[in-house]
Motif scaffolding. Sequence first.
Motif, short mmCIF file in Angstrom:
data_model
loop_
_atom_site.label_atom_id
_atom_site.label_comp_id
_atom_site.label_asym_id
_atom_site.label_seq_id
_atom_site.Cartn_x
_atom_site.Cartn_y
_atom_site.Cartn_z
N ASN A 32 0.90 -1.22 -0.13
CA ASN A 32 0.01 0.02 0.00
C ASN A 32 0.78 1.28 0.15
OD1 ASN A 32 -2.61 -1.14 -0.18
ND2 ASN A 32 -2.64 -1.49 2.15
N GLN A 33 2.10 1.17 0.65
CA GLN A 33 2.91 2.47 0.67
C GLN A 33 3.55 2.65 -0.56
OE1 GLN A 33 6.11 1.87 3.71
NE2 GLN A 33 7.13 3.83 2.76
N ILE A 34 4.00 1.56 -1.17
CA ILE A 34 4.54 1.64 -2.53
C ILE A 34 3.50 2.33 -3.33
CG2 ILE A 34 5.65 0.68 -4.52
CD1 ILE A 34 6.71 -1.45 -2.41
N ASP A 41 2.80 10.46 -7.73
CA ASP A 41 3.65 11.10 -8.68
C ASP A 41 3.52 10.40 -10.10
OD1 ASP A 41 5.80 12.82 -9.76
OD2 ASP A 41 7.34 11.19 -8.64
N LEU A 42 2.50 10.66 -10.78
CA LEU A 42 2.16 9.56 -11.88
C LEU A 42 2.85 10.26 -13.15
CD1 LEU A 42 -1.49 8.56 -11.25
CD2 LEU A 42 0.53 7.27 -10.91
N GLU A 43 3.27 11.43 -13.17
CA GLU A 43 3.95 12.09 -14.31
C GLU A 43 5.36 11.63 -14.40
OE1 GLU A 43 3.43 16.45 -14.22
OE2 GLU A 43 1.44 16.33 -14.09
N ASP A 44 5.73 10.76 -13.34
CA ASP A 44 7.11 10.19 -13.46
C ASP A 44 6.95 9.01 -14.34
OD1 ASP A 44 9.91 9.91 -12.62
OD2 ASP A 44 8.94 8.25 -11.89
N TYR A 51 2.89 2.16 -10.11
CA TYR A 51 1.38 2.33 -9.66
C TYR A 51 0.58 1.16 -10.31
CZ TYR A 51 -3.33 3.72 -11.06
OH TYR A 51 -4.68 3.77 -11.37
N SER A 52 0.90 0.83 -11.77
CA SER A 52 0.06 0.03 -12.77
C SER A 52 0.29 -1.32 -12.11
CB SER A 52 0.39 -0.15 -14.00
OG SER A 52 0.25 1.18 -14.39
N ILE A 53 1.54 -1.62 -11.43
CA ILE A 53 1.78 -2.95 -11.10
C ILE A 53 1.30 -3.29 -9.69
CG2 ILE A 53 3.50 -4.73 -10.12
CD1 ILE A 53 3.37 -4.57 -13.03
#
Length: 361
Positions: A32-34, A41-44, A51-53
Motif C-alpha cells: 500500500n505504501q509503494i 507522482d504519476l507524471e514520473d 502504480y500499474s503493477i
Amino acid sequence: MKTIEIDTLTQIHALTSKMPNLLNDEDKALLNQIYTEALEDLEDADSMFTYSITKAMRKHFENVQSKEHIYLQKFEIPQIRLFELLIQQFPLANLSQHCINTLLANELAKHSNPVLMDIGIGTGMQVCTIIEQLIGNQNCQIKKLTIVGIEPYGEALKVTEQNINKISPNAPFSIGLITKEAFIEKMALSEIQQLLPATYDGLYVNASFALHHIQTAEDRKLVFETIKRLKVDAFALSEPNSDHYEKSYAQRFKNCVNHYGTLFKIIDTLVITNKEKAALKLFFSREIDDVLGNTEDVRVEKHYATEQWIELFEETGFTLEKKEAKFDYTTLNGTILQQNLSNRYSTAFEGEEITSLFWAK
C-alpha cells in the motif's frame, strides 16, 4: 526491461511468492505504501509503472473504494484520440497489422471469389484496411470478396457492418459480409462451415490479438484443429509474446513486468504529449490489472509466449511459412518489423520480440 527502480522492484517481487492469498499485514502495508507513493507522482515514468503493477496486486485484498481518479483525471483524453494513438503511433499494433494486412491482401488478390474469415473482427477496421489495399492493387483478380466476421460482442458487429458499408462502394469488386455473434471456441465445425458461401476459391482466416482470450489450452487446441479442418489456404495469427497463461503468480509477475515494462518504454519514445503517453499507459494498465489483479477463474489476458503458439501449430498439423512480401515500411517509432526469422515475422524493440506474426497452412 524494468522501468521500476531496482530497490522498489526487489521489494515488490519479494511479495509475489505470497501472492495472491498469503500476504500478512506487514506485507500489505508495504504494498500500500509503494502504491500510494507512486499514485501521487504519476507524471514520473517509473511511478506510473509502479502504480500499474501495485494497483493490480492490491485487488486481491484491498476492497476500499480508491480515490485514485482525482490523480488520473488529468490524463483523460477523448476515446477517439486514444484509438488514433494506438493505431497510428503505437508501433506494435501498427506494424503488426501492416505486416499481416500486406500478406493477406497479396494472397486474396490472386483469387476471384475469396473468403476472409476474421476471428475477433471487432469493429472491422483491420478488414477495412485490407479492402483498401485490395482496391489499390491494380493486379487484383477479385470479383467478389466475402468477409466472415466472428465476434462475441454484438455492438461491435453493428459498427463493423457500418464501416464495411462505407468502403464497399469504392471497391471495383462486390463485397459480402456475414457476421456471427459468438465465441469461436463455442462454435462447432459445422456452424462455422454454414457461414461460408456456397462457392469460393480461397479461404483465409485471420485472428489478430484475439485467441489469447480463449481460457483453456484444450479450447485453444480445439479451435486450431477446427481451423485446420476448414482446409484454409492460410491461417494468419498475431499475438503478443509473453506467457501470461502461467499459473504461478511469481513467474507471471516476472513475465508481466518484462512485457508491459517494455511497452511502457516504447510509449516513452513516442513523439506525443506527456498526457497522451500517460493515457496510453493507463490503457495497458487495464491489461496489467487482469494479468496480476484478477483471480485465475476470471482473468482473460492469458497470452502465450511465441514458443507456446509454435507448439500449438505443430500439435494441430499446421506448417508455418515465411511468406515473402514487400512492405511499405518496416520501422516505426523505434520498433522494427523483424524479417530474418525462419518461420514468422515479429515486431522487435531493442532486440526483444514483442509480437509474433504467423502464417500457417
